[in-house]
Design a protein around this motif. Structure first.
Motif, PDB file in Angstrom:
ATOM      1  N   THR A   2       9.795   5.194  -4.781  1.00  0.00           N
ATOM      2  CA  THR A   2       8.559   5.960  -4.656  1.00  0.00           C
ATOM      3  C   THR A   2       7.561   5.500  -5.702  1.00  0.00           C
ATOM      4  O   THR A   2       6.707   6.253  -6.119  1.00  0.00           O
ATOM      5  CB  THR A   2       8.839   7.459  -4.814  1.00  0.00           C
ATOM      6  OG1 THR A   2       9.467   7.669  -6.088  1.00  0.00           O
ATOM      7  CG2 THR A   2       9.748   7.960  -3.712  1.00  0.00           C
ATOM      8  N   GLY A   3       7.636   4.253  -6.151  1.00  0.00           N
ATOM      9  CA  GLY A   3       6.761   3.749  -7.193  1.00  0.00           C
ATOM     10  C   GLY A   3       5.301   3.756  -6.796  1.00  0.00           C
ATOM     11  O   GLY A   3       4.433   4.052  -7.603  1.00  0.00           O
ATOM     12  N   VAL A   4       4.992   3.409  -5.535  1.00  0.00           N
ATOM     13  CA  VAL A   4       3.616   3.389  -5.038  1.00  0.00           C
ATOM     14  C   VAL A   4       3.583   4.255  -3.780  1.00  0.00           C
ATOM     15  O   VAL A   4       4.294   3.980  -2.818  1.00  0.00           O
ATOM     16  CB  VAL A   4       3.151   1.959  -4.717  1.00  0.00           C
ATOM     17  CG1 VAL A   4       1.697   1.979  -4.222  1.00  0.00           C
ATOM     18  CG2 VAL A   4       3.279   1.066  -5.945  1.00  0.00           C
ATOM     19  N   THR A   5       2.774   5.288  -3.820  1.00  0.00           N
ATOM     20  CA  THR A   5       2.700   6.255  -2.725  1.00  0.00           C
ATOM     21  C   THR A   5       1.313   6.230  -2.099  1.00  0.00           C
ATOM     22  O   THR A   5       0.312   6.301  -2.810  1.00  0.00           O
ATOM     23  CB  THR A   5       2.985   7.680  -3.248  1.00  0.00           C
ATOM     24  OG1 THR A   5       4.248   7.687  -3.909  1.00  0.00           O
ATOM     25  CG2 THR A   5       3.013   8.675  -2.102  1.00  0.00           C
ATOM     26  N   CYS A  91      -1.664  -0.676  -0.213  1.00  0.00           N
ATOM     27  CA  CYS A  91      -2.008  -0.628  -1.632  1.00  0.00           C
ATOM     28  C   CYS A  91      -0.873  -1.273  -2.408  1.00  0.00           C
ATOM     29  O   CYS A  91       0.304  -1.176  -2.017  1.00  0.00           O
ATOM     30  CB  CYS A  91      -2.187   0.829  -2.045  1.00  0.00           C
ATOM     31  SG  CYS A  91      -2.385   1.101  -3.819  1.00  0.00           S
ATOM     32  N   ALA A  92      -1.198  -1.948  -3.489  1.00  0.00           N
ATOM     33  CA  ALA A  92      -0.178  -2.535  -4.345  1.00  0.00           C
ATOM     34  C   ALA A  92      -0.604  -2.364  -5.803  1.00  0.00           C
ATOM     35  O   ALA A  92      -1.777  -2.135  -6.105  1.00  0.00           O
ATOM     36  CB  ALA A  92       0.019  -4.014  -4.019  1.00  0.00           C
ATOM     37  N   SER A  93       0.369  -2.497  -6.694  1.00  0.00           N
ATOM     38  CA  SER A  93       0.057  -2.434  -8.122  1.00  0.00           C
ATOM     39  C   SER A  93       0.892  -3.480  -8.853  1.00  0.00           C
ATOM     40  O   SER A  93       1.939  -3.930  -8.352  1.00  0.00           O
ATOM     41  CB  SER A  93       0.334  -1.030  -8.685  1.00  0.00           C
ATOM     42  OG  SER A  93       1.726  -0.772  -8.754  1.00  0.00           O
ATOM     43  N   GLN A 102       3.926  -7.887  -7.361  1.00  0.00           N
ATOM     44  CA  GLN A 102       3.162  -6.740  -6.912  1.00  0.00           C
ATOM     45  C   GLN A 102       4.099  -5.819  -6.137  1.00  0.00           C
ATOM     46  O   GLN A 102       4.939  -6.278  -5.358  1.00  0.00           O
ATOM     47  CB  GLN A 102       1.998  -7.178  -6.018  1.00  0.00           C
ATOM     48  CG  GLN A 102       0.889  -7.883  -6.770  1.00  0.00           C
ATOM     49  CD  GLN A 102      -0.298  -8.215  -5.897  1.00  0.00           C
ATOM     50  OE1 GLN A 102      -0.436  -7.727  -4.786  1.00  0.00           O
ATOM     51  NE2 GLN A 102      -1.186  -9.066  -6.413  1.00  0.00           N
ATOM     52  N   HIS A 103       3.911  -4.521  -6.363  1.00  0.00           N
ATOM     53  CA  HIS A 103       4.728  -3.503  -5.693  1.00  0.00           C
ATOM     54  C   HIS A 103       3.842  -2.784  -4.686  1.00  0.00           C
ATOM     55  O   HIS A 103       2.771  -2.284  -5.039  1.00  0.00           O
ATOM     56  CB  HIS A 103       5.302  -2.523  -6.715  1.00  0.00           C
ATOM     57  CG  HIS A 103       6.218  -3.185  -7.705  1.00  0.00           C
ATOM     58  ND1 HIS A 103       7.586  -3.099  -7.624  1.00  0.00           N
ATOM     59  CD2 HIS A 103       5.962  -3.967  -8.775  1.00  0.00           C
ATOM     60  CE1 HIS A 103       8.134  -3.792  -8.622  1.00  0.00           C
ATOM     61  NE2 HIS A 103       7.165  -4.328  -9.328  1.00  0.00           N
ATOM     62  N   PHE A 104       4.304  -2.730  -3.452  1.00  0.00           N
ATOM     63  CA  PHE A 104       3.497  -2.191  -2.370  1.00  0.00           C
ATOM     64  C   PHE A 104       3.872  -0.759  -2.021  1.00  0.00           C
ATOM     65  O   PHE A 104       5.023  -0.330  -2.179  1.00  0.00           O
ATOM     66  CB  PHE A 104       3.673  -3.051  -1.115  1.00  0.00           C
ATOM     67  CG  PHE A 104       2.949  -4.359  -1.176  1.00  0.00           C
ATOM     68  CD1 PHE A 104       3.517  -5.462  -1.782  1.00  0.00           C
ATOM     69  CD2 PHE A 104       1.680  -4.487  -0.624  1.00  0.00           C
ATOM     70  CE1 PHE A 104       2.841  -6.670  -1.845  1.00  0.00           C
ATOM     71  CE2 PHE A 104       0.990  -5.693  -0.679  1.00  0.00           C
ATOM     72  CZ  PHE A 104       1.577  -6.789  -1.288  1.00  0.00           C
ATOM     73  N   GLY A 105       2.875  -0.049  -1.494  1.00  0.00           N
ATOM     74  CA  GLY A 105       3.123   1.229  -0.856  1.00  0.00           C
ATOM     75  C   GLY A 105       3.480   1.022   0.610  1.00  0.00           C
ATOM     76  O   GLY A 105       3.501  -0.115   1.103  1.00  0.00           O
ATOM     77  N   ASP A 106       3.752   2.123   1.316  1.00  0.00           N
ATOM     78  CA  ASP A 106       4.120   2.044   2.729  1.00  0.00           C
ATOM     79  C   ASP A 106       2.925   1.816   3.642  1.00  0.00           C
ATOM     80  O   ASP A 106       3.090   1.512   4.819  1.00  0.00           O
ATOM     81  CB  ASP A 106       4.834   3.321   3.163  1.00  0.00           C
ATOM     82  CG  ASP A 106       6.262   3.382   2.652  1.00  0.00           C
ATOM     83  OD1 ASP A 106       6.722   4.486   2.312  1.00  0.00           O
ATOM     84  OD2 ASP A 106       6.900   2.310   2.596  1.00  0.00           O
ATOM     85  N   GLY A 107       1.718   1.979   3.113  1.00  0.00           N
ATOM     86  CA  GLY A 107       0.528   1.706   3.900  1.00  0.00           C
ATOM     87  C   GLY A 107       0.030   2.903   4.682  1.00  0.00           C
ATOM     88  O   GLY A 107       0.746   3.887   4.893  1.00  0.00           O
ATOM     89  N   THR A 108      -1.213   2.810   5.111  1.00  0.00           N
ATOM     90  CA  THR A 108      -1.816   3.774   6.022  1.00  0.00           C
ATOM     91  C   THR A 108      -2.168   3.038   7.297  1.00  0.00           C
ATOM     92  O   THR A 108      -2.909   2.057   7.268  1.00  0.00           O
ATOM     93  CB  THR A 108      -3.104   4.396   5.425  1.00  0.00           C
ATOM     94  OG1 THR A 108      -2.773   5.160   4.270  1.00  0.00           O
ATOM     95  CG2 THR A 108      -3.795   5.282   6.460  1.00  0.00           C
TER      96      THR A 108
END
Lengths: 113, 113
Positions: A2-5, A91-93, A102-108
């Motif tokens: 759950t690092g990037v939400t 989104c990534a960070s 880079q760590h990604f979110g699940d996206g919209t």
């Protein structure tokens, strides 16, 4: 993980609507990124924020407006979008001092009617 | 700017066989090469990466090789399993560019049982 939400996970909107996508990272990173992922295309980098300052605007139309109020949060404000803007927005960070993963979110998943 | 090309776009292998995905890059200043796996409807996840000071890196059934002279790098998956079926993306990044990644167009791997 759950690092990037990212929220929401799915969004359907009309071309005249205004909506916002939200990204939050809990990894202590200081750089954040917006990507557009369309079918059969490479991930397209849209915006880069480093230490809350926008350092990259990759020729993105002004109907997409990013905002980074602090190093943990990133928004993408949407208005008067076009059907071709339908895509997965990721989104990534990462740490700003790269190169680093880079760590990604699940996206919209965005659909424009 | 950097340009990353990835081949093949689709790859079908029999369970237990090896799979190889190849990428080329154009900017000799690039020095970091991550590989991401993206399952359908999920976020891209880093599976392995390599920096330009090494020529090969292994992690169990996955390996990446880098040829700086020819400016290409490859992902090798041995003893493939149906669970390896996903889209794989390569990327290239360099120092001093806010950790921007340039992605390949992706390879859809299908491992047949």
């Amino acid at each position: 993980e759950t690092g990037v939400t990212q929220t929401p996970r799915h969004l359907v909107m009309g071309m005249t609507n205004k909506k916002s996508l939200k990204c939050e990272q809990h990894l202590g990173h200081n750089a954040m990124y917006w990507y557009k992922q369309s079918a059969k295309k490479p991930l397209e980098l849209m915006f880069v924020y480093s230490l809350e300052e926008r350092v990259e605007n990759n020729s993105v139309p002004s109907r997409f407006s990013p905002e980074c109020p602090n190093s943990s949060h990133l928004f993408l404000h949407l208005h008067t979008l076009q059907p071709e803007d339908s895509a997965l927005y990721l989104c990534a960070s990462s740490q700003e001092r790269g190169p680093q993963p880079q760590h990604f979110g699940d996206g919209t998943r965005l659909s424009i009617l | 700017g950097e340009n990353v090309e990835q081949h093949p776009s689709t790859l079908s292998v029999q369970e237990g066989d090896s799979a190889v995905i190849k990428c080329t890059y154009s900017d000799s200043a690039s020095n970091y090469f991550p590989w991401y796996e993206q399952e359908l409807g999920k976020r891209p996840q880093l599976i392995i990466d390599i920096r330009s000071n090494v020529g090969e890196k292994k992690d169990q059934r996955i390996a990446v090789t880098l040829n700086k002279t020819a400016k290409h790098f490859s992902l090798h998956i041995t003893e493939t399993q149906p669970e390896d079926s996903a889209v794989y993306f390569c990327a290239a990044s360099g120092v001093g560019n806010f950790n921007k990644f340039y992605f390949g167009s992706g390879t859809k791997l299908n491992v047949k049982p």
